[in-house]
Design a protein around this motif. Structure first.
Motif, PDB file in Angstrom:
ATOM      1  N   GLY A 472       0.813  -1.215   0.000  1.00  0.00           N
ATOM      2  CA  GLY A 472       0.000   0.000   0.000  1.00  0.00           C
ATOM      3  C   GLY A 472       0.842   1.259   0.000  1.00  0.00           C
ATOM      4  O   GLY A 472       0.507   2.254  -0.662  1.00  0.00           O
ATOM      5  N   GLN A 475       2.211   1.821  -3.462  1.00  0.00           N
ATOM      6  CA  GLN A 475       1.189   2.357  -4.365  1.00  0.00           C
ATOM      7  C   GLN A 475       0.996   3.846  -4.140  1.00  0.00           C
ATOM      8  O   GLN A 475       0.893   4.628  -5.086  1.00  0.00           O
ATOM      9  CB  GLN A 475      -0.129   1.616  -4.159  1.00  0.00           C
ATOM     10  CG  GLN A 475      -0.239   0.330  -4.970  1.00  0.00           C
ATOM     11  CD  GLN A 475      -1.676  -0.139  -5.093  1.00  0.00           C
ATOM     12  OE1 GLN A 475      -2.558   0.257  -4.328  1.00  0.00           O
ATOM     13  NE2 GLN A 475      -1.930  -1.014  -6.069  1.00  0.00           N
ATOM     14  N   ARG A 476       0.956   4.243  -2.888  1.00  0.00           N
ATOM     15  CA  ARG A 476       0.743   5.670  -2.594  1.00  0.00           C
ATOM     16  C   ARG A 476       1.926   6.517  -3.064  1.00  0.00           C
ATOM     17  O   ARG A 476       1.730   7.642  -3.547  1.00  0.00           O
ATOM     18  CB  ARG A 476       0.492   5.853  -1.098  1.00  0.00           C
ATOM     19  CG  ARG A 476      -0.933   5.472  -0.679  1.00  0.00           C
ATOM     20  CD  ARG A 476      -1.156   5.607   0.796  1.00  0.00           C
ATOM     21  NE  ARG A 476      -0.682   4.423   1.511  1.00  0.00           N
ATOM     22  CZ  ARG A 476      -0.637   4.318   2.835  1.00  0.00           C
ATOM     23  NH1 ARG A 476      -1.012   5.343   3.593  1.00  0.00           N
ATOM     24  NH2 ARG A 476      -0.214   3.211   3.397  1.00  0.00           N
ATOM     25  N   PHE A 496      -5.314   1.633  -6.741  1.00  0.00           N
ATOM     26  CA  PHE A 496      -5.829   1.723  -5.374  1.00  0.00           C
ATOM     27  C   PHE A 496      -6.087   0.338  -4.779  1.00  0.00           C
ATOM     28  O   PHE A 496      -6.668   0.222  -3.704  1.00  0.00           O
ATOM     29  CB  PHE A 496      -7.140   2.519  -5.345  1.00  0.00           C
ATOM     30  CG  PHE A 496      -7.043   3.895  -5.967  1.00  0.00           C
ATOM     31  CD1 PHE A 496      -5.845   4.586  -5.985  1.00  0.00           C
ATOM     32  CD2 PHE A 496      -8.157   4.486  -6.539  1.00  0.00           C
ATOM     33  CE1 PHE A 496      -5.754   5.846  -6.549  1.00  0.00           C
ATOM     34  CE2 PHE A 496      -8.077   5.749  -7.112  1.00  0.00           C
ATOM     35  CZ  PHE A 496      -6.874   6.431  -7.110  1.00  0.00           C
ATOM     36  N   SER A 497      -5.655  -0.698  -5.490  1.00  0.00           N
ATOM     37  CA  SER A 497      -6.020  -2.071  -5.103  1.00  0.00           C
ATOM     38  C   SER A 497      -5.451  -2.482  -3.748  1.00  0.00           C
ATOM     39  O   SER A 497      -6.041  -3.303  -3.044  1.00  0.00           O
ATOM     40  CB  SER A 497      -5.547  -3.062  -6.170  1.00  0.00           C
ATOM     41  OG  SER A 497      -4.144  -2.969  -6.342  1.00  0.00           O
ATOM     42  N   LEU A 499      -4.964  -0.461  -1.226  1.00  0.00           N
ATOM     43  CA  LEU A 499      -5.367   0.491  -0.189  1.00  0.00           C
ATOM     44  C   LEU A 499      -6.631  -0.004   0.512  1.00  0.00           C
ATOM     45  O   LEU A 499      -7.506  -0.616  -0.106  1.00  0.00           O
ATOM     46  CB  LEU A 499      -5.637   1.868  -0.814  1.00  0.00           C
ATOM     47  CG  LEU A 499      -4.506   2.479  -1.677  1.00  0.00           C
ATOM     48  CD1 LEU A 499      -4.933   3.853  -2.166  1.00  0.00           C
ATOM     49  CD2 LEU A 499      -3.204   2.551  -0.895  1.00  0.00           C
ATOM     50  N   THR A 503      -8.588   4.687   3.228  1.00  0.00           N
ATOM     51  CA  THR A 503      -7.516   5.393   2.509  1.00  0.00           C
ATOM     52  C   THR A 503      -7.916   5.648   1.071  1.00  0.00           C
ATOM     53  O   THR A 503      -7.661   6.722   0.517  1.00  0.00           O
ATOM     54  CB  THR A 503      -6.216   4.577   2.563  1.00  0.00           C
ATOM     55  OG1 THR A 503      -5.878   4.301   3.918  1.00  0.00           O
ATOM     56  CG2 THR A 503      -5.070   5.323   1.907  1.00  0.00           C
ATOM     57  N   ASP A 504      -8.563   4.659   0.473  1.00  0.00           N
ATOM     58  CA  ASP A 504      -9.047   4.792  -0.899  1.00  0.00           C
ATOM     59  C   ASP A 504     -10.002   5.982  -1.002  1.00  0.00           C
ATOM     60  O   ASP A 504      -9.868   6.847  -1.877  1.00  0.00           O
ATOM     61  CB  ASP A 504      -9.747   3.487  -1.299  1.00  0.00           C
ATOM     62  CG  ASP A 504     -10.266   3.492  -2.737  1.00  0.00           C
ATOM     63  OD1 ASP A 504     -10.285   4.556  -3.369  1.00  0.00           O
ATOM     64  OD2 ASP A 504     -10.650   2.413  -3.221  1.00  0.00           O
ATOM     65  N   ARG A 508      -9.357   9.619  -3.048  1.00  0.00           N
ATOM     66  CA  ARG A 508     -10.230  10.107  -4.119  1.00  0.00           C
ATOM     67  C   ARG A 508     -10.839  11.460  -3.763  1.00  0.00           C
ATOM     68  O   ARG A 508     -10.995  12.330  -4.629  1.00  0.00           O
ATOM     69  CB  ARG A 508     -11.322   9.073  -4.401  1.00  0.00           C
ATOM     70  CG  ARG A 508     -10.786   7.843  -5.140  1.00  0.00           C
ATOM     71  CD  ARG A 508     -11.876   6.852  -5.522  1.00  0.00           C
ATOM     72  NE  ARG A 508     -12.366   6.090  -4.369  1.00  0.00           N
ATOM     73  CZ  ARG A 508     -13.530   6.246  -3.795  1.00  0.00           C
ATOM     74  NH1 ARG A 508     -14.367   7.175  -4.275  1.00  0.00           N
ATOM     75  NH2 ARG A 508     -13.907   5.519  -2.758  1.00  0.00           N
ATOM     76  N   GLY A 526     -10.553   0.374 -11.766  1.00  0.00           N
ATOM     77  CA  GLY A 526     -10.788  -0.181 -10.431  1.00  0.00           C
ATOM     78  C   GLY A 526     -11.446  -1.542 -10.478  1.00  0.00           C
ATOM     79  O   GLY A 526     -12.144  -1.904 -11.436  1.00  0.00           O
ATOM     80  N   ARG A 528     -12.968  -2.518  -7.403  1.00  0.00           N
ATOM     81  CA  ARG A 528     -14.028  -2.353  -6.397  1.00  0.00           C
ATOM     82  C   ARG A 528     -15.031  -1.306  -6.871  1.00  0.00           C
ATOM     83  O   ARG A 528     -14.654  -0.251  -7.382  1.00  0.00           O
ATOM     84  CB  ARG A 528     -13.419  -1.931  -5.060  1.00  0.00           C
ATOM     85  CG  ARG A 528     -12.464  -2.961  -4.473  1.00  0.00           C
ATOM     86  CD  ARG A 528     -12.060  -2.603  -3.053  1.00  0.00           C
ATOM     87  NE  ARG A 528     -11.379  -1.325  -2.960  1.00  0.00           N
ATOM     88  CZ  ARG A 528     -10.243  -1.146  -2.284  1.00  0.00           C
ATOM     89  NH1 ARG A 528      -9.656  -2.170  -1.669  1.00  0.00           N
ATOM     90  NH2 ARG A 528      -9.691   0.033  -2.197  1.00  0.00           N
ATOM     91  N   THR A 531     -14.594   2.169  -5.451  1.00  0.00           N
ATOM     92  CA  THR A 531     -13.557   3.015  -6.038  1.00  0.00           C
ATOM     93  C   THR A 531     -14.092   3.815  -7.219  1.00  0.00           C
ATOM     94  O   THR A 531     -13.660   4.946  -7.467  1.00  0.00           O
ATOM     95  CB  THR A 531     -12.362   2.138  -6.489  1.00  0.00           C
ATOM     96  OG1 THR A 531     -11.846   1.420  -5.373  1.00  0.00           O
ATOM     97  CG2 THR A 531     -11.256   2.983  -7.096  1.00  0.00           C
TER      98      THR A 531
END
Length: 576
Positions: A472, A475-476, A496-497, A499, A503-504, A508, A526, A528, A531
């Motif tokens: 995570g 990714q950030r 964002f997978s 996160l 946090t996601d 956003r 995404g 999800r 997301t």
């Protein structure tokens, strides 16, 4: 191989190496003649002064030979190493501009082998060329001429020795050359398995496949080893065979020469000189043979490197590239079809949508539906088969690739970080960014907390691949790197997978609140529903086709595929 060296090797270094090698060979050829003079005119006649005078000459020519040899080695090494440096630079420059198609076609492990092992083979052969290939023919001709001058009758020995030597060397080349060529491909295989083992070590350990991977590596390792043992065993035969032939030649010369001396037709000193010239002739012949053994391997390496350098990239800049003049961000896919190289079915077909400044488009769909393929067309990692992709009103194929990618900030699925510091990684997005801009990007990406918590801050060390950060966190940081860049389009390819939901959502929200980002176009891929739900437009993909387009509420009412995705995540307890 010689084409590769053109314009990559120093002409003056080659000329210098040739000149000094000629001086060395002439000195070496003159020394046996001086030896003959010492024996014939000094030792036999008991003239000590003549021995001293000739001995001093021999010392002078020996020193000249040593100096010339040292300068030849220096210039040959400089030329061959410079050639290797230029080849590696050219290969890297070419590969770095490859499209994803070319990278897939050749393969990463093979590219590594070609940049390292293959270049080394060419370096080594050029060193041999500037040493032995220049020395051998000059010494062979010179020694043969001088030997004939000493006694033309004794040269008949070579009519027996040289054909025998040629047959043995021919047999060695016949069996060794194909094995040398095969070694390059086997080196590729070792690099492939070894690289996969290193990059996937966590997966290997997690599934307890250590022994399987060790066996897999052992297989390719043994294949390479057995090939190497065969070829070097064959090459090892050359030296004892050469020694046997040289010894036999010496015996023949001594026996025949003894009879000539006894009959008064040959002086003792001339026999000694003749034997030295005979060894030089045979050694020259062997050096030439060794070059002809190693050149095919280097030629195979040269072919592999030429394939990289001559590979035509599918991403060709237009002859007259257009310039971005529209300052208002815009993104459009106009009836786009795309097919991967050698694939039977298209990966995308009929994709059609457009976005303007301030809008967010989200892409959702099952695994293999073409989501990542779609966003890879925006920065022109691939070219479309049909239709066109436009950024800020221009077809991406009509503008310079570098100019296009300045307008697109891209966060790939895999969060790749580079060895260095956090600052170094963030500056990839914008080399001129200030520390305040870097911290702002980290804040939006929800990475400020864990970076500021460390005393090093922006100078926090990043290990290779970012291994000192969690998935995570990586990714950030990758997201922050893209946000540092001032672009028209921001693409987040399933970024964002790793996160958590909170946090996601915060990330956003921060994107929407930022004064700069909210006036740009944001593309989010995404998995999800949470997301993508608040995007202005959601694209639903299935088997490469766009089967839905609209807001979350619209798709919930009208699109069966989107409803299935939402229902499947609700059943799993996901927050839709």
């Amino acid at each position: 191989m010689f084409k590769l060296a053109k314009n990559r090797i120093s002409t003056w270094a080659i000329i210098g190496a040739v000149v000094f090698m000629i001086i060395q060979v002439i000195s070496n050829l003159y020394l046996p003649n001086l030896t003959a003079d010492i024996v014939n005119n000094g030792v036999v006649k008991g003239d000590i002064n003549y021995i001293w005078q000739t001995g001093i000459k021999m010392i002078g020519f020996t020193l000249l030979s040593v100096v010339a040899a040292a300068l030849n080695v220096f210039l040959a090494s400089r030329a061959s190493q410079k050639l290797g440096q230029n080849l590696r630079s050219d290969v890297y420059s070419k590969v770095i501009n490859y499209s994803n198609d070319e990278m897939d076609q050749i393969g990463t492990s093979s590219l590594i082998t070609r940049t390292t092992n293959d270049v080394t083979q060419i370096q080594n052969v050029w060193m041999m060329i500037l040493r032995m290939m220049i020395m051998a023919p000059i010494m062979l001709v010179g020694a043969a001429f001088l030997a004939y001058q000493k006694n033309h009758t004794l040269t008949g020995v070579f009519l027996i020795a040289l054909p025998i030597l040629a047959v043995f060397i021919g047999l060695i080349m016949y069996f060794a050359v194909p094995l040398f060529k095969a070694m390059q491909q086997k080196t590729d295989n070792i690099n492939l398995v070894f690289r996969e083992g290193l990059t996937g070590v966590r997966v290997i350990r997690a599934f307890r496949q250590d022994q399987f991977e060790q066996d897999r590596f052992e297989k390719v390792n043994q294949d390479y080893t057995h090939n190497a043992i065969k070829v070097y065993s064959i090459m090892a035969l050359m030296f004892p065979i050469m020694t046997l032939i040289m010894s036999g030649t010496n015996v023949g010369i001594t026996w025949w020469g003894g009879h000539l001396i006894a009959s008064g037709n040959l002086e003792t000193g001339n026999l000694i000189a003749f034997m030295t010239y005979a060894m030089q002739i045979l050694m020259s012949f062997m050096m030439l043979s060794m070059i002809f053994v190693f050149i095919p391997r280097a030629q195979a390496s040269a072919v592999r490197i030429s394939q990289v350098l001559n590979q035509k990239t599918s991403l060709v800049d237009p002859a007259s590239p257009k310039t971005f003049t529209n300052t208002t961000p815009a993104l459009a896919f106009n009836n786009v079809d795309f097919r991967y190289q050698n694939a039977e079915n298209p990966a995308l077909s009929g994709v059609d949508f457009s976005m303007t400044a301030g809008q967010t488009v989200a892409i959702i769909g099952g695994t293999g539906s073409g989501k990542s393929t779609l966003v890879n067309l925006i920065p022109r990692f691939y070219d479309v088969e049909k239709g066109n992709v436009s950024v800020n009103g221009l077809d991406v194929r009509d503008v310079d690739v570098h100019a296009l990618r300045d307008e697109v900030a891209f966060v790939p699925q895999t969060a790749d970080l580079f060895t260095g510091t956090v600052r170094d990684n963030l500056l990839y997005g914008n080399q001129k960014a200030t520390d305040d801009e870097l911290w702002k990007a980290l804040e939006i990406a929800q990475a400020k907390d864990f970076i500021s918590a460390d005393p090093a801050g922006l100078d926090l060390h990043v290990e290779q691949g970012g291994d000192n950060f969690s998935g995570g966190q990586k990714q950030r940081l990758a997201i922050a790197r893209a946000l540092v860049k001032d672009s028209s389009v921001y693409v987040f390819d399933d970024s964002f997978s790793a996160l958590d939901f909170k946090t996601d959502a915060n990330l956003r929200a921060a994107l929407k609140a930022d004064d700069r980002i909210k006036n740009r176009i944001v593309v989010i891929v995404g998995q999800r529903v949470s997301t993508v739900a608040d995007a202005d437009t959601i694209l639903v993909l299935e088997d490469g086709k766009m089967v839905g387009k609209g807001t979350h509420d619209e798709l919930m009412k009208t699109n069966a595929t989107y409803q299935e995705i939402v229902q499947s995540q609700l059943k799993e307890g996901a927050d839709a």
